[in-house]
Motif scaffolding. Structure first.
Motif, mmCIF file in Angstrom:
data_model
loop_
_atom_site.group_PDB
_atom_site.id
_atom_site.type_symbol
_atom_site.label_atom_id
_atom_site.label_comp_id
_atom_site.label_asym_id
_atom_site.label_seq_id
_atom_site.Cartn_x
_atom_site.Cartn_y
_atom_site.Cartn_z
ATOM 1 N N PHE C 11 0.854 -1.188 0.000
ATOM 2 C CA PHE C 11 0.000 0.000 0.000
ATOM 3 C C PHE C 11 0.886 1.232 0.000
ATOM 4 N N CYS C 12 0.332 2.340 -0.447
ATOM 5 C CA CYS C 12 1.139 3.558 -0.477
ATOM 6 C C CYS C 12 0.761 4.457 0.683
ATOM 7 N N CYS C 13 1.724 5.182 1.198
ATOM 8 C CA CYS C 13 1.389 6.201 2.191
ATOM 9 C C CYS C 13 2.402 7.326 2.109
ATOM 10 N N GLY C 14 2.045 8.458 2.654
ATOM 11 C CA GLY C 14 2.789 9.684 2.394
ATOM 12 C C GLY C 14 2.239 10.168 1.066
ATOM 13 N N ASN C 15 1.761 11.384 0.994
ATOM 14 C CA ASN C 15 1.075 11.823 -0.223
ATOM 15 C C ASN C 15 2.013 11.780 -1.410
ATOM 16 N N SER C 16 1.673 10.966 -2.406
ATOM 17 C CA SER C 16 2.539 10.949 -3.575
ATOM 18 C C SER C 16 1.753 11.276 -4.833
ATOM 19 N N TRP C 17 1.449 10.263 -5.669
ATOM 20 C CA TRP C 17 0.823 10.584 -6.954
ATOM 21 C C TRP C 17 -0.385 9.706 -7.195
ATOM 22 N N GLY C 18 -1.203 10.149 -8.160
ATOM 23 C CA GLY C 18 -2.372 9.373 -8.543
ATOM 24 C C GLY C 18 -3.311 9.163 -7.377
ATOM 25 N N PRO C 19 -3.896 7.960 -7.281
ATOM 26 C CA PRO C 19 -4.831 7.698 -6.194
ATOM 27 C C PRO C 19 -4.147 7.764 -4.828
ATOM 28 N N CYS C 20 -2.820 7.845 -4.794
ATOM 29 C CA CYS C 20 -2.102 7.983 -3.519
ATOM 30 C C CYS C 20 -1.854 9.446 -3.194
ATOM 31 N N GLY C 21 -2.442 10.336 -3.977
ATOM 32 C CA GLY C 21 -2.189 11.767 -3.810
ATOM 33 C C GLY C 21 -2.550 12.279 -2.432
#
Lengths: 201, 278, 137
Positions: C11-21
Motif C-alpha cells: 500500500f502507499c502512504c505519504g502523499n505521492s501521486w495518482g490515487p495515492c495523492g
C-alpha cells in the motif's frame, strides 16, 4: 548491433539447450545462492527510509538520468541503464519513463547520491476497491470513497479469481464486490489502465 | 393542492430527520464516523464527536416536534434554520475538505458530491414549503400521502449511501443479463499468468538470488513464452532467461539459463527435467 | 507469537501521486512509501473493528502498536524483510478464504501490507499479492 531479435535468439537457444557454449554449469557449487544474497546491500533498519529505493514524480529527464521529486520532499537522481527493467502497465523499455509520471525505483545507491536503477515501476497503483459499475471495456471503481475509472486493455488486463491462474476473461467480475487492482495510473486524466484484478468469482 | 403539499412537508422532514439522527446517535463507531466528516476541520478533532451527537440531538428534537401535533410555525422555522445550516455545511465541506464524507445522513462515509448538495437544497425547499402549511399533516387527504412517497424517492435517489440498496442491484441485474466484458475471454495467455507460473517454479526459486531486476523482456515462440531478467553471476553481469510453458500450467517444466550476453556464453543451466525432450 | 502464514500485499502512504495523492501518513502518523514499514490489522480496538481477521477464522493476530517490528518472508523465494508498524490494515475480512500458493505451501487470508520500499525488497511490485510467513522481527 543485431538488437532485440539477436538477443532473443541467443537467449532462446541458451535456455532450450540448443546452443553448445556452456561454460559454468559445474561451477555452480561455488556460487551458492546464499552467498549471492549476502553480497547484496544491507537492508535498512525497520522504520527507516531505504537508500536503495526511490519514489516520486518525474520532474525532468536528461538522457538516461531521471530526476524524481519524492513525496517527502527529497529529490532523487535515478540512472537508467540497458539492464534496468521498466514496468508501465507491462514490461517496457527505458524510454517510456516520462516527465509527469510517478515511479518507484529499486537499485543501488552510488557514491555521490545517484541511484543506479535495477527495477523501475512507472505509475503503478495497488488499489483495494469496490466495483460500482461495469461498462464496455471499463470498470468504475470506488477506492476509499474516491471514484476511479479503470480501463480494460485487451491483451494485457487479466483477472485472478480466488487465487487461481490469471486469465483474460473478465466476465466473472461482479458489481458491488470487492477487488484488488494492480494498474497503471494515467497522469493526464487521473484514470487507470487495468493490469491484474484480484477478485472472488 | 398547494396547501396539501405544504401540509405533508412536516411529515417528510420529520421522518428524514429522525432517520438521520439515528445514525448520529446510535451505533458503536459514532466517534470514528464523526472524525471522518468535515466537522473535524470545522470544530477540531476533539469536538467532532460531541458536535456530531449534538446535531443528531437537535435533529431528533425537531423531528419529534414536526411529527407530533400541534402545528406550530416555530417548528417549521427551526427546520428551515437546520436545513439552511446543512446547505452551508455541505458547501463548506465540498470547498474545504473535498475528500471528506459529509456525515449528514448517518453511517456510510461518502464524500460530498453534487447529489449531497442537491439533497440539502431539496430539504431546504421542503422546510420553506412547510412554513406555509395551515393544517397538520394528520388532517390531509389520503391521496396526498402519495406526495410523501414521491418526495421520499427523491431523497433516496439523491443519497449516495443508499445506492447499494437500489442502484447496485439494478446494475448487477444489467451485468447479469449482458455482461459488458463478456468479449474479453480469449485464448491469449496474459503475461500475468506466465509470471504467476514462473514465480512458483523451482527454476525461479533456484536462481532468484542472482536476479537483479524485474521482467525486462518477454517473447513467444511455439509452445514457450520466454522471460528475461537482468542478473549477476558472481560479479559478472548476465541475463537470466526462463522458458515457461505458454498454454499449460506446469511450473515444474519451467527452464532457466544464465547467459553472458557480451560473450554469448551460457554460464549456468540446471539439468533439464526428464519431461522435456526436444 | 508463532509465525502466521497468509497473504501479503503493498500500500502507499505519504502523499505521492495518482490515487495515492492524499494517502496521508497512516494511523501512526509516520508512514511513508519509501520507508521499511507495514500495516497491521490489530493495532487498536478501532483498527480491529474495521479489519476483523477473526471473521476469516484468523485469531493469531496479536495486538501490536506503532513501531512494533515484524519480519515477513516471501514463501515463493525465501526473501525476508523486517519492518515496523506504521498503519492499520489490511481489511482482512473483505478477502476471507483467498489463497496464494508457492510450490507445496499455501497461505490464506490477507494478514499484512508492506510499503512499496519493503515489498519490492522481497518481490516484484506488479506481482501484487504473494504468500508469506509473518513473525516477530
Amino acid at each position: 548491433m543485431t538488437g532485440t531479435i539477436g538477443r532473443r535468439t541467443l537467449l532462446t537457444s541458451a535456455v532450450l539447450g540448443t546452443s553448445a557454449t556452456l561454460v559454468g554449469a559445474t561451477a555452480m557449487g561455488s556460487l551458492a545462492p546464499e552467498t549471492a544474497f549476502a553480497a547484496r546491500a544491507q537492508l535498512p533498519e525497520p522504520g527507516q527510509p531505504d537508500p536503495n529505493f526511490a519514489e516520486g514524480r518525474v520532474v525532468s529527464r536528461d538522457g538516461s538520468v531521471v530526476m524524481a521529486s519524492g513525496s517527502d520532499g527529497r529529490l532523487h537522481r535515478i540512472q537508467l541503464t540497458g539492464g534496468t527493467s521498466v514496468w508501465k502497465l507491462r514490461p517496457t523499455t527505458v524510454d517510456q519513463v516520462l516527465v509527469g509520471d510517478g515511479l518507484y525505483a529499486r537499485g543501488v545507491l552510488m557514491p555521490g547520491g545517484l541511484l543506479a536503477a535495477e527495477s523501475v515501476w512507472v505509475n503503478i497503483v495497488n488499489l483495494k476497491v469496490h466495483i460500482t459499475a461495469i461498462g464496455k471495456n471499463v470498470l468504475y471503481l470506488d477506492h476509499n470513497g474516491q471514484k476511479v475509472v479503470g480501463h480494460v486493455v485487451p491483451g494485457t488486463s487479466a483477472a485472478v479469481y480466488n487465487g487461481t491462474a490469471a486469465i483474460s476473461d473478465l466476465s466473472m467480475l461482479k458489481v458491488g464486490k470487492h477487488a484488488q487492482v494492480i494498474g497503471a495510473w494515467r497522469p493526464d486524466t487521473n484514470e487507470v489502465d487495468l493490469a491484474t484484478i484480484y477478485a472472488a468469482a | 393542492m398547494l396547501g396539501q403539499l405544504a401540509a405533508v412537508q412536516p411529515l417528510v422532514i420529520g421522518l428524514l430527520l429522525a432517520w438521520s439522527s439515528y445514525g448520529k446517535l446510535h451505533g458503536p463507531h459514532v466517534a470514528a464516523k464523526a472524525r471522518r466528516t468535515a466537522l473535524s476541520d470545522l470544530v477540531g478533532d476533539r469536538y467532532a464527536a460531541p458536535a456530531y451527537r449534538a446535531v443528531g440531538g437537535i435533529e431528533l428534537a425537531i423531528a419529534i416536534a414536526l411529527l407530533l401535533p400541534p402545528l406550530w410555525l416555530v417548528e417549521a422555522l427551526a427546520a428551515v434554520a437546520l436545513a439552511a445550516g446543512f446547505v452551508g455545511y455541505v458547501i463548506y465541506a465540498r470547498v474545504v475538505v473535498p475528500e471528506s464524507s459529509c456525515g449528514c445522513m448517518g453511517s456510510a462515509a461518502t464524500p460530498v458530491r453534487w447529489r449531497g448538495i442537491a439533497r440539502a437544497g431539496v430539504l431546504l425547499a421542503a422546510a420553506l414549503a412547510a412554513l406555509t402549511a395551515d393544517i397538520g399533516w394528520w388532517s390531509v387527504q389520503p391521496m396526498s400521502i402519495a406526495l410523501v412517497v414521491v418526495e421520499a424517492m427523491v431523497f433516496v435517489g439523491l443519497s449516495a449511501e443508499l445506492d447499494r440498496y437500489w442502484l447496485m442491484p439494478l446494475r448487477r441485474l444489467r451485468v447479469r443479463l449482458t455482461h459488458p466484458l463478456a468479449g474479453t475471454a480469449s485464448y491469449e495467455v496474459p503475461l500475468a499468468a506466465t509470471q504467476q507460473q514462473l514465480l512458483r517454479s523451482t527454476a525461479y526459486q533456484s536462481v532468484n538470488p542472482f536476479l537483479r531486476s524485474d521482467i525486462r523482456d518477454h517473447w513467444d515462440e511455439g509452445d514457450w513464452r520466454f522471460v528475461s531478467y537482468t542478473a549477476a553471476y558472481g560479479e559478472r553481469p548476465a541475463t537470466a532467461v526462463f522458458a515457461v510453458p505458454r498454454l499449460r500450467y506446469e511450473p515444474d517444466e519451467v527452464r532457466v539459463a544464465i547467459v553472458d550476453e557480451s560473450s554469448g556464453e551460457t554460464l549456468y543451466r540446471p539439468a533439464t527435467p526428464l519431461a522435456l525432450v526436444d | 507469537m508463532a509465525g502466521v502464514n497468509g497473504e501479503v500485499s503493498w500500500f502507499c502512504c505519504g502523499n505521492s501521486w495518482g490515487p495515492c495523492g492524499s494517502a496521508g501518513t497512516g494511523a501512526c502518523g509516520t508512514c511513508h512509501s519509501g520507508k521499511f514499514q507495514h500495516a497491521w490489522p490489530n493495532t487498536s480496538d478501532a483498527c480491529y473493528s474495521i479489519t476483523r481477521p477473526d471473521r476469516c477464522g484468523v485469531t493469531a493476530m496479536s495486538r501490536r502498536t506503532c513501531g512494533f517490528r515484524h519480519s515477513t518472508t516471501n514463501l515463493c523465494n525465501g526473501a525476508r524483510v523486517v519492518t515496523s508498524i506504521a498503519d492499520c490494515g489490511p481489511q482482512t475480512d473483505l478477502f476471507c478464504g483467498e489463497r496464494a500458493c508457492c510450490g507445496g505451501t499455501c497461505a490464506s487470508n490477507r494478514i499484512i501490507d508492506l510499503t512499496p520500499a519493503a515489498f519490492s525488497a522481497i518481490a516484484s511490485l506488479n506481482a501484487g499479492l504473494i504468500p508469506c510467513s509473518v513473525n516477530v522481527g
